[in-house]
Design a protein around this motif. Sequence first.
Motif, PDB file in Angstrom:
ATOM      1  N   LEU A  65      42.935  48.455  44.313  1.00  0.00           N
ATOM      2  CA  LEU A  65      43.001  46.981  44.385  1.00  0.00           C
ATOM      3  C   LEU A  65      42.735  46.228  43.532  1.00  0.00           C
ATOM      4  O   LEU A  65      41.743  45.696  43.159  1.00  0.00           O
ATOM      5  CB  LEU A  65      42.142  46.879  45.519  1.00  0.00           C
ATOM      6  CG  LEU A  65      42.408  47.544  46.892  1.00  0.00           C
ATOM      7  CD1 LEU A  65      41.292  47.687  47.842  1.00  0.00           C
ATOM      8  CD2 LEU A  65      43.733  47.471  47.594  1.00  0.00           C
ATOM      9  N   PRO A  66      43.830  45.681  42.775  1.00  0.00           N
ATOM     10  CA  PRO A  66      43.591  44.851  41.498  1.00  0.00           C
ATOM     11  C   PRO A  66      43.547  43.196  42.291  1.00  0.00           C
ATOM     12  O   PRO A  66      43.779  43.058  43.399  1.00  0.00           O
ATOM     13  CB  PRO A  66      44.926  44.806  40.848  1.00  0.00           C
ATOM     14  CG  PRO A  66      45.886  45.331  41.623  1.00  0.00           C
ATOM     15  CD  PRO A  66      45.205  46.106  42.840  1.00  0.00           C
ATOM     16  N   GLY A  67      42.943  42.404  41.352  1.00  0.00           N
ATOM     17  CA  GLY A  67      42.675  41.109  41.623  1.00  0.00           C
ATOM     18  C   GLY A  67      42.176  40.269  40.649  1.00  0.00           C
ATOM     19  O   GLY A  67      42.260  40.576  39.789  1.00  0.00           O
ATOM     20  N   THR A  73      30.046  32.656  35.054  1.00  0.00           N
ATOM     21  CA  THR A  73      29.584  32.639  33.643  1.00  0.00           C
ATOM     22  C   THR A  73      30.455  32.468  32.524  1.00  0.00           C
ATOM     23  O   THR A  73      30.163  31.904  31.620  1.00  0.00           O
ATOM     24  CB  THR A  73      28.909  34.040  33.427  1.00  0.00           C
ATOM     25  OG1 THR A  73      30.154  34.937  33.984  1.00  0.00           O
ATOM     26  CG2 THR A  73      27.750  34.321  34.278  1.00  0.00           C
ATOM     27  N   VAL A  74      31.797  32.420  32.928  1.00  0.00           N
ATOM     28  CA  VAL A  74      32.935  31.958  31.961  1.00  0.00           C
ATOM     29  C   VAL A  74      33.703  30.995  32.331  1.00  0.00           C
ATOM     30  O   VAL A  74      34.541  30.452  31.685  1.00  0.00           O
ATOM     31  CB  VAL A  74      33.818  33.409  31.544  1.00  0.00           C
ATOM     32  CG1 VAL A  74      33.067  34.350  30.774  1.00  0.00           C
ATOM     33  CG2 VAL A  74      34.506  33.644  32.761  1.00  0.00           C
ATOM     34  N   ALA A  75      33.423  30.478  33.594  1.00  0.00           N
ATOM     35  CA  ALA A  75      34.152  29.332  34.250  1.00  0.00           C
ATOM     36  C   ALA A  75      35.527  29.725  34.125  1.00  0.00           C
ATOM     37  O   ALA A  75      36.320  28.700  33.956  1.00  0.00           O
ATOM     38  CB  ALA A  75      33.767  27.816  33.476  1.00  0.00           C
ATOM     39  N   ASP A  76      36.104  30.796  34.739  1.00  0.00           N
ATOM     40  CA  ASP A  76      37.422  30.967  34.560  1.00  0.00           C
ATOM     41  C   ASP A  76      37.564  32.239  35.469  1.00  0.00           C
ATOM     42  O   ASP A  76      36.604  32.741  35.865  1.00  0.00           O
ATOM     43  CB  ASP A  76      38.048  31.301  33.405  1.00  0.00           C
ATOM     44  CG  ASP A  76      39.481  31.097  33.117  1.00  0.00           C
ATOM     45  OD1 ASP A  76      40.098  30.590  34.059  1.00  0.00           O
ATOM     46  OD2 ASP A  76      39.869  31.198  32.100  1.00  0.00           O
ATOM     47  N   HIS A  77      38.785  32.486  35.916  1.00  0.00           N
ATOM     48  CA  HIS A  77      39.196  33.805  36.699  1.00  0.00           C
ATOM     49  C   HIS A  77      39.103  34.939  35.488  1.00  0.00           C
ATOM     50  O   HIS A  77      39.662  34.754  34.361  1.00  0.00           O
ATOM     51  CB  HIS A  77      40.418  33.610  37.212  1.00  0.00           C
ATOM     52  CG  HIS A  77      40.545  32.648  38.403  1.00  0.00           C
ATOM     53  ND1 HIS A  77      40.917  31.506  38.307  1.00  0.00           N
ATOM     54  CD2 HIS A  77      40.218  33.121  39.840  1.00  0.00           C
ATOM     55  CE1 HIS A  77      40.932  30.988  39.444  1.00  0.00           C
ATOM     56  NE2 HIS A  77      40.338  31.833  40.359  1.00  0.00           N
ATOM     57  N   LEU A  89      32.041  43.647  37.093  1.00  0.00           N
ATOM     58  CA  LEU A  89      32.271  42.367  37.074  1.00  0.00           C
ATOM     59  C   LEU A  89      31.207  41.498  37.615  1.00  0.00           C
ATOM     60  O   LEU A  89      30.459  40.490  37.264  1.00  0.00           O
ATOM     61  CB  LEU A  89      33.443  41.647  37.155  1.00  0.00           C
ATOM     62  CG  LEU A  89      34.646  41.976  36.440  1.00  0.00           C
ATOM     63  CD1 LEU A  89      35.909  41.406  36.909  1.00  0.00           C
ATOM     64  CD2 LEU A  89      34.514  41.325  35.048  1.00  0.00           C
ATOM     65  N   LEU A  90      30.930  41.783  39.129  1.00  0.00           N
ATOM     66  CA  LEU A  90      29.812  41.187  39.711  1.00  0.00           C
ATOM     67  C   LEU A  90      28.619  41.210  39.299  1.00  0.00           C
ATOM     68  O   LEU A  90      27.579  40.543  39.482  1.00  0.00           O
ATOM     69  CB  LEU A  90      29.950  41.707  41.127  1.00  0.00           C
ATOM     70  CG  LEU A  90      31.356  41.294  41.945  1.00  0.00           C
ATOM     71  CD1 LEU A  90      31.470  42.138  43.476  1.00  0.00           C
ATOM     72  CD2 LEU A  90      31.138  39.921  42.432  1.00  0.00           C
ATOM     73  N   LEU A  91      28.230  42.698  38.767  1.00  0.00           N
ATOM     74  CA  LEU A  91      26.859  42.940  38.106  1.00  0.00           C
ATOM     75  C   LEU A  91      26.675  42.268  36.844  1.00  0.00           C
ATOM     76  O   LEU A  91      25.633  41.456  36.803  1.00  0.00           O
ATOM     77  CB  LEU A  91      26.708  44.412  37.718  1.00  0.00           C
ATOM     78  CG  LEU A  91      26.610  45.216  39.000  1.00  0.00           C
ATOM     79  CD1 LEU A  91      26.830  46.761  38.690  1.00  0.00           C
ATOM     80  CD2 LEU A  91      25.116  45.315  39.895  1.00  0.00           C
TER      81      LEU A  91
END
Length: 101
Positions: A65-67, A73-77, A89-91
């Motif tokens: 499931l991509p997304g 932390t980087v203020a971006d998607h 990424l969540l960790l």
Amino acid sequence: MAAGLASQRVPGVPGGTVAAVFRAQVQIRSDSGVVVVPVEQLRLARFAGSVPWRRWRSHRGQPYLPGCYWAATVADHVVYESRLELERLLLASCSPRRTGR
């Protein structure tokens, strides 16, 4: 680079030598085009404004499931291609060593 070291064999490397490793190049894609940079000249600033090579797509029944995840932390998607990448990424975004801009 010392002559003896340059000719040392490295398994799994095209060209097979240490010297071939240092001739490697990286392609960095941005909205304005592609820039080819020798590995020894890579700096973090070169990646500013870079974009992912692949587009993420999803379809019914696919095994992963991509997304896209908003990372404070980087203020971006940040694009991810699997649930495993999302978990990492969540960790990373919860790490006390990481800070926002």
